[in-house]
Design a protein around this motif. Structure first.
Motif, short mmCIF file in Angstrom:
data_model
loop_
_atom_site.label_atom_id
_atom_site.label_comp_id
_atom_site.label_asym_id
_atom_site.label_seq_id
_atom_site.Cartn_x
_atom_site.Cartn_y
_atom_site.Cartn_z
N ALA A 130 -1.04 30.80 -1.91
CA ALA A 130 -1.95 30.11 -0.99
C ALA A 130 -2.92 29.29 -1.83
O ALA A 130 -3.40 29.74 -2.87
CB ALA A 130 -2.70 31.14 -0.14
N GLU B 225 4.33 18.63 5.65
CA GLU B 225 3.79 19.51 6.68
C GLU B 225 4.93 20.34 7.24
O GLU B 225 6.05 19.84 7.43
CB GLU B 225 3.12 18.70 7.78
N HIS C 94 1.32 24.70 8.08
CA HIS C 94 0.99 24.66 6.66
C HIS C 94 1.53 23.36 6.06
O HIS C 94 2.42 22.73 6.61
CB HIS C 94 1.62 25.84 5.91
N ASP D 55 3.01 22.31 2.27
CA ASP D 55 3.36 22.93 1.01
C ASP D 55 4.43 22.18 0.26
O ASP D 55 5.00 21.21 0.75
CB ASP D 55 3.77 24.39 1.22
N SER E 248 1.10 26.49 -0.97
CA SER E 248 0.94 26.20 0.45
C SER E 248 -0.51 26.26 0.89
O SER E 248 -1.26 27.15 0.48
CB SER E 248 1.76 27.21 1.26
N GLU E 249 -0.88 25.32 1.77
CA GLU E 249 -2.23 25.29 2.34
C GLU E 249 -2.13 25.24 3.85
O GLU E 249 -1.36 24.45 4.42
CB GLU E 249 -2.99 24.06 1.83
N ARG E 250 -2.89 26.09 4.50
CA ARG E 250 -2.95 26.10 5.97
C ARG E 250 -3.67 24.84 6.42
O ARG E 250 -4.72 24.49 5.89
CB ARG E 250 -3.67 27.33 6.48
N LYS E 251 -3.09 24.15 7.39
CA LYS E 251 -3.72 22.95 7.92
C LYS E 251 -4.92 23.34 8.78
O LYS E 251 -4.89 24.34 9.48
CB LYS E 251 -2.73 22.13 8.76
#
Length: 132
Positions: A83, A107, A112, A114, A128-131
């Motif tokens: 993350a 997206e 997410h 990533d 990965s990054e949560r939107k």
């Protein structure tokens, strides 16, 4: 019959995957030079730890089966999910360092954004990054 949840003072604070590598020095160099990790320690030329932002990965010089690696790669089995905040900036950094990006920054349907990176021993890391 129900089970009671017992709270304790114990708390998990970190986890470090251990990757089996063919060439410890080459693996260390890849994580340092391509992924921007720092070398935490090496032990007797067969074991090492690298980390970035306090998150370690342990590297061990040991045999692994080529067929297992091929199967995991073919089916996109991740070896580590990381993350992250600032995924776009990190993606550009790793591209500029020449990291092996196997799945571009996109997206995903699970909210997410990533991308995947493969190391020299074919381990797959997803950043990965949560939107929001």
């Amino acid at each position: 019959m129900t089970s009671a949840v017992v709270r304790s003072t114990a708390r998990l604070s970190a986890i470090a995957p251990q990757f089996l590598v063919d060439d410890l020095d080459a693996a260390i160099a890849y994580y340092r030079d391509k992924l921007g990790f720092e070398v935490d320690f090496t032990y007797e030329s067969f074991y090492a730890s690298v980390s970035r932002d306090g998150l370690p990965i342990h590297l061990k010089h040991a045999p692994k089966t080529a067929s297992d690696r091929a199967h995991r790669k073919q089916h996109e089995h991740l070896d580590a999910y990381v993350a992250i905040t600032g995924v776009e900036t990190f993606y550009q950094e790793l591209k500029s360092r020449g990291a092996r990006i196997t799945k571009p920054l996109e997206e995903r349907p699970w909210d997410h954004k990533d991308f995947y990176v493969e190391d020299i021993d074919e381990y797959i890391l997803c950043f990965s990054e949560r939107k929001t």
